[in-house]
Motif scaffolding. Structure first.
Motif, PDB file in Angstrom:
ATOM      1  N   GLY A 163     -21.101 -35.585  43.654  1.00  0.00           N
ATOM      2  CA  GLY A 163     -20.987 -35.099  45.105  1.00  0.00           C
ATOM      3  C   GLY A 163     -21.772 -36.538  45.649  1.00  0.00           C
ATOM      4  O   GLY A 163     -22.001 -37.361  45.453  1.00  0.00           O
ATOM      5  N   THR A 166     -20.920 -37.078  52.926  1.00  0.00           N
ATOM      6  CA  THR A 166     -19.841 -37.292  53.599  1.00  0.00           C
ATOM      7  C   THR A 166     -20.119 -37.459  55.467  1.00  0.00           C
ATOM      8  O   THR A 166     -19.039 -38.086  56.533  1.00  0.00           O
ATOM      9  CB  THR A 166     -18.515 -37.012  53.433  1.00  0.00           C
ATOM     10  OG1 THR A 166     -19.090 -35.636  53.952  1.00  0.00           O
ATOM     11  CG2 THR A 166     -18.304 -36.720  51.732  1.00  0.00           C
ATOM     12  N   THR A 187     -20.163 -33.656  50.326  1.00  0.00           N
ATOM     13  CA  THR A 187     -19.173 -32.679  49.898  1.00  0.00           C
ATOM     14  C   THR A 187     -19.115 -32.724  47.613  1.00  0.00           C
ATOM     15  O   THR A 187     -19.763 -34.142  47.193  1.00  0.00           O
ATOM     16  CB  THR A 187     -18.078 -33.988  50.027  1.00  0.00           C
ATOM     17  OG1 THR A 187     -17.971 -34.127  51.406  1.00  0.00           O
ATOM     18  CG2 THR A 187     -16.652 -33.963  49.669  1.00  0.00           C
ATOM     19  N   ASN A 188     -18.891 -31.628  47.607  1.00  0.00           N
ATOM     20  CA  ASN A 188     -18.721 -31.464  46.218  1.00  0.00           C
ATOM     21  C   ASN A 188     -17.330 -31.658  45.316  1.00  0.00           C
ATOM     22  O   ASN A 188     -16.558 -31.275  45.565  1.00  0.00           O
ATOM     23  CB  ASN A 188     -19.365 -30.229  45.548  1.00  0.00           C
ATOM     24  CG  ASN A 188     -19.531 -29.600  43.974  1.00  0.00           C
ATOM     25  OD1 ASN A 188     -18.612 -30.839  43.506  1.00  0.00           O
ATOM     26  ND2 ASN A 188     -19.919 -28.549  43.916  1.00  0.00           N
ATOM     27  N   SER A 189     -17.611 -33.422  44.693  1.00  0.00           N
ATOM     28  CA  SER A 189     -15.902 -33.818  44.387  1.00  0.00           C
ATOM     29  C   SER A 189     -16.585 -33.058  42.114  1.00  0.00           C
ATOM     30  O   SER A 189     -15.381 -33.756  42.247  1.00  0.00           O
ATOM     31  CB  SER A 189     -16.283 -35.920  44.869  1.00  0.00           C
ATOM     32  OG  SER A 189     -17.423 -35.848  43.956  1.00  0.00           O
ATOM     33  N   GLY A 223     -15.075 -28.782  44.976  1.00  0.00           N
ATOM     34  CA  GLY A 223     -13.885 -29.438  45.599  1.00  0.00           C
ATOM     35  C   GLY A 223     -13.874 -28.646  47.618  1.00  0.00           C
ATOM     36  O   GLY A 223     -13.289 -29.178  48.253  1.00  0.00           O
ATOM     37  N   SER A 225     -17.204 -29.064  51.077  1.00  0.00           N
ATOM     38  CA  SER A 225     -18.269 -29.461  51.984  1.00  0.00           C
ATOM     39  C   SER A 225     -18.771 -28.083  52.239  1.00  0.00           C
ATOM     40  O   SER A 225     -18.688 -27.336  52.395  1.00  0.00           O
ATOM     41  CB  SER A 225     -17.487 -30.378  53.364  1.00  0.00           C
ATOM     42  OG  SER A 225     -16.343 -31.409  52.410  1.00  0.00           O
TER      43      SER A 225
END
Length: 295
Positions: A163, A166, A187-189, A223, A225
């Protein structure tokens, strides 16, 4: 994962409507399962009516999907509404309970993880909804329903945690009796749900640490924020400051970092009011750069 479980138990032990005469208890409130594709998980829950009453309480048992908004609000939706839902994998028995005062019964559910399940966190909420025992259709003018939820997090291997920060957004106070408000967008990516927490270190032009603002722990679903908020109140001299944002998403010895320049046009004299105006979303601040490797 332990930090996430503790947080979710607090956030998701929700009660829609309740009174001293009508409540439902569920034990445990939250479960985390680390599984592999094709695995089956079975769990037994204790559902109880803690009220001292001779009137029996009817409780409906059903599944729902859950989403958490950017500002941390839980939203409950029909099963299949969330792409990461584990609802379609889950069967529950029984679908209805009848509980007397201070009586406990059990509900069993089984999660059959598909052989082709996508890696990452999947989840659903098992709801227990009761109706006011005194409600009589056609005769009762008003009644209430109450419900509690048991949240099931299914972590399908392999899991990834990633993450970044952002955005950093601010509200500069309009008067010297206001507070400077800061919102940090994470934001968790990765593919796993994580608990995110941290702090903001504020330094003056000489590099001296003048304040540390906590960013309270919150859940970031994969996926999505999440906004973490804090406020800085007086007494603070006017001038330019550097805000270093330090977040941790559960990874050991690795933080996520970003910087933001804070400009106060006048001295802040008073503490923040109890109900501060939330910071605006994108457009009012600057995006940050993520970093890592803090020992």
């Amino acid at each position: 994962m332990r930090m996430l479980a503790r947080l979710l138990a607090c956030l998701l032990a929700l009660t829609a409507l309740a009174s001293a005469q009508g409540t439902i208890g569920v034990d445990p409130i939250t479960r985390h399962y680390t599984v592999t594709p094709g695995q089956t998980v079975t769990q037994v829950l204790n559902i109880y009516n803690p009220n001292q009453t001779a009137v029996r309480l009817k409780v409906a048992v059903y599944l729902m999907d859950m989403n958490i908004s950017e500002v941390g609000e839980s939203q409950f939706l029909p099963v299949g509404s969330v792409k990461e839902s584990s609802g379609p994998w889950t069967t529950v028995s029984p679908s209805e309970l009848d509980l007397g005062g201070q009586e406990t019964k059990q509900v069993r559910y089984t999660i059959q993880v598909p052989a082709d399940a996508a890696p990452g966190t999947h989840w659903a909420v098992l709801m227990f909804e009761g109706q006011e025992p005194a409600a009589v259709p056609g005769k009762t003018l008003a009644s209430f329903r109450l419900r509690v939820g048991h949240t099931m997090y299914v972590h399908v291997q392999p899991m990834t945690t990633a993450g970044s920060i952002t955005g950093i957004f601010e509200n500069v106070p309009q008067t010297d009796t206001g507070a400077y408000e800061l919102a940090v967008q994470y934001t968790n990516s990765g593919n796993s749900a994580v608990a995110v927490q941290g702090r903001v270190e504020l330094r003056d032009a000489a590099g001296t640490l003048v304040a540390t603002l906590p960013l309270e722990i919150a859940v970031a679903l994969p996926g999505r924020s999440l906004l973490l908020r804090s406020a800085w109140a007086g007494p603070v001299p006017k001038g330019q400051y550097t805000a270093l944002v330090i977040l941790n998403n559960g990874q050991k010895n690795k933080d996520v970092l970003a910087e933001h320049v804070v400009t106060l046009p006048f001295d802040l004299k008073a503490a923040a009011p109890a109900s501060a105006t939330p910071p605006p979303l994108p457009g009012a601040g600057s995006a940050g750069e993520s970093g890592g490797g803090r020992p």
